[in-house]
Design a protein around this motif. Sequence first.
Motif, PDB file in Angstrom:
ATOM      1  N   ASN A 170       0.603   5.793   0.212  1.00 37.06           N
ATOM      2  CA  ASN A 170      -0.173   7.013   0.364  1.00 37.06           C
ATOM      3  C   ASN A 170       0.379   8.049  -0.599  1.00 37.06           C
TER       4      ASN A 170
ATOM      5  N   THR B  55     -10.097  12.126  -4.349  1.00 41.52           N
ATOM      6  CA  THR B  55      -9.672  11.414  -3.149  1.00 41.52           C
ATOM      7  C   THR B  55     -10.347  10.052  -3.105  1.00 41.52           C
TER       8      THR B  55
ATOM      9  N   ASN C  15      -3.847   5.009  -1.303  1.00 40.00           N
ATOM     10  CA  ASN C  15      -4.714   5.927  -0.554  1.00 40.00           C
ATOM     11  C   ASN C  15      -4.379   7.322  -1.057  1.00 40.00           C
TER      12      ASN C  15
ATOM     13  N   SER D 205      -0.633  12.138  -2.294  1.00 40.02           N
ATOM     14  CA  SER D 205      -1.520  13.304  -2.317  1.00 40.02           C
ATOM     15  C   SER D 205      -1.200  14.125  -3.546  1.00 40.02           C
TER      16      SER D 205
ATOM     17  N   SER E 229       0.850  -1.192   0.000  1.00 40.37           N
ATOM     18  CA  SER E 229       0.000   0.000   0.000  1.00 40.37           C
ATOM     19  C   SER E 229       0.880   1.234   0.000  1.00 40.37           C
TER      20      SER E 229
END
Length: 863
Positions: free
Chosen positions: A612, A631, A651, A614, A610
């Motif tokens: 993350n 998102t 994510n 942005s 996984s």
Amino acid sequence: MKKKLLMLIVPVIGTLFGYSQAEITVTAPAAATGSSFRSPNGTTAHTTMRGVIIIPASELTGIPVSTILTKLSLIVSTAGSGPATGTMQYYLENTPDVTNLKPTNWASIIAPMTSVYNGTFSLPAAVGPTGDLTLSTPFNYTGGSLYVAYDYLGSTFAATACVYSANSSLAGGWKGLASATTTPPATLTQTSAFRPSFQFTFDNPFTNELNVSGLAGEKGSFNNTIKTTQTVTSLISNISNVALMNVPVTLSVAGANSYTMTQTVASIASGSTSTILFNNVPTSSLGSQTITVSVPSDQNNTNNSRTFTQKVQCDTIGYAQSPVQSGAVGFNTAAGLIAVRHQIPNTIETYVKSVSNYFPNTANIAGNTMKGILLDGNGVIIDSTAVINVTAGMLGTKQDFNFIDGTIDVSGGTIYVGFRQDANATTGYFPFASQNNSYVDPNAAATFNLFGGGTNPLGSSLGYMMIEAVLTFGGFDVTNSSNAGIVCMNSSLNITPTAGYMNYEFFVNGSSLQNGATSSYSTAPLTAGTTFSVNIMNGTCALNSNLQTITVPPAILNNISAAICPSQTYTFGSQTLSTGGTYTNTLVSALGCDSVVVLNLSILSTSSSSLNASICLGNTYTFGSQVLSTTGIYTHTTTNVAGCDSVITLNLMVNTPTSSNPTLTVCDNTYQFGSQTLTTSGVYTRTIVNVAGCDSVITLNLTLNAPFTVTATTSGISISSAASSSVITYQWIDCGTNNAVMGEISSIFSPTVSGSYAVVVGNSAACTNTSNCVTVNLSTVGLNELSPNALLQVYPNPNKGVFTVELINDSQIKIIDMLGKLIITQNFAKGKNTIDLSNYSNGIYIISIYNNGLISKSKIIKE
């Protein structure tokens, strides 16, 4: 064949039939040779000619009894130099005679005979019938023998005589005489065995009549070493005036290789001839045999079968059925090369040892020279004999001549074996005997240029050349079950030489393991290399195979490893595998043997991870094949280092850009705003990255106020300040501690304690500045300071916020809180004054009273 090759034979033995649907033509006596003396030949030497022949009943079997003969003609086998013409009278007579018993007196000869034609007669300048002469008096053939007489008177002549087809089988069968005068002979003084052949034509009376018109085996001397079966060719002619259906044709072989076979011909049209091939007729045994082809009984049974004699041998090969000669062939005065054709289909090493010729018994052949020749299928001379000097003793007999080399392998190809005839410009000669047959393979012989070259097939008209060859044989490889000499471990070797011979002896590793008629042998399972050979007996002939070596390779074991992902399968031979383990499969190696393969199959692992990430609003994020802008949680499957699926979970956060709008007043001439140095008041923007990594837009409302100066000076015990601009706030500080002096917020400060002091002032633009530090030493400077109660009485103290100040003079009162903030500045009259601090917080306050340069201070406590 070259023009100078004289052909003294014609193609057929026996009665010939020529027919159409309406008529039948029978040639009798059979055309077996030729003659230019027994019939009018078109030259002036034959200005007149008379002759009579007898045709025995045995030669007239093709003519049914009580048949009306309607046409008659002679047959030209070699044309003269040009056409010749005259008149001809024919006579016919039925007779029981079997020999020519006619007298020599012409008048007596024809007295009992019937004149059937009296008219013009032409000798053509081409080969063929002289022309069908329609009989003016049709003649009824009643069976038995037939006399034919002819009386010729020429009117135009040719320089070169023509040659007629003739038969020489009956001694004294012809009587006649030719004359160069125009007066025909009254007495026939000459006799001969040469009888001219005639064509008799009659209306077709048959509704069911078949003729076996041709038959031949492949060779008269058949060599069964190179081939153990043959094809028999037969010609079946329908003489009927209607088509015949479902005709059975039977082949029977009597003698060395007894055999019977029947084929059914679906249809034979009237006047047609069908070629019937009997394939794979066995020839495995040596010896003589007779081949017969027959059809069922019909309206004329005399022509329902035909025979071909044959001798099966292991070394000799040739077309002649017997030593009996039918005629002679040669190049006359010229040189030429003639040879017979043989196909050698076998793989046994085959050599041509010698060539033989049947020399006709003609005196002018002796004294000439020849040479035996061996050619390949392209006409290239590959061997020859020494020069042959033909002697009188060779005539009438078969003579053998060895080839000089004799070791040229001709297996698997086509060869021509024959002779080169040397020229004799003085006396022509015809040194090659020929043998007629009802069917002759047109490609059985050919002529060549003197030194080889392209083939010129001889055709069928000359019969079979009586040229034979003797073959010898070398080693050969035997068919077996190995794969190019390799047999797998523990497998048997099957040895299978060509079947059809009399005896086979099998040798394995030098030992005889089987000897007899069985034409195959299988070994025990082999574990090591082996050699074998086979000796074959065919009558008195022996064939010895080459020694062949068999290799037995060791068994092959292969170990392989493989890995698959959990969702995959692995194909292993016929197995489809999905779980780990050890598996076996048996394959065939490049050598054709079993190859055992052991597979160790393992199952690999999938993986997951996984991350993350942005992005800022308005941007996108590429995740595998996905382009993301909102998102959320996303997945993407890729391949890990093991080659299996790797699932990645993302994510993704989409951050919003920020902005701010600060207002700033700066007491300076410049302001540094990022990379900008601002010198004037105004609104300015600047973009930076905020904590989320996105744009942060700052809009600054800037006011620049010019800085001012302030100085502090002493005057007695007081310190005063002077500033360069309007000052609205003052705060005196202790330079030693940098702390504010409680309550000292005026432009003038009278310290009560010696020390160093400065004033911090502020203007209306909220700019501040600090003065220089000034030192006050109260021990040297007079201080007009009253005691706290000299000018002031404050009560009650502590209080609730309302208290009384009693003054002895009019004075100014300042009250500051504990933070140094001035909260009250007011002038009061002498006497009692009430001050209300109810709206202020509880705490300690400083009250100062100023009067005529005197100051009094006191603490007030609000509870």
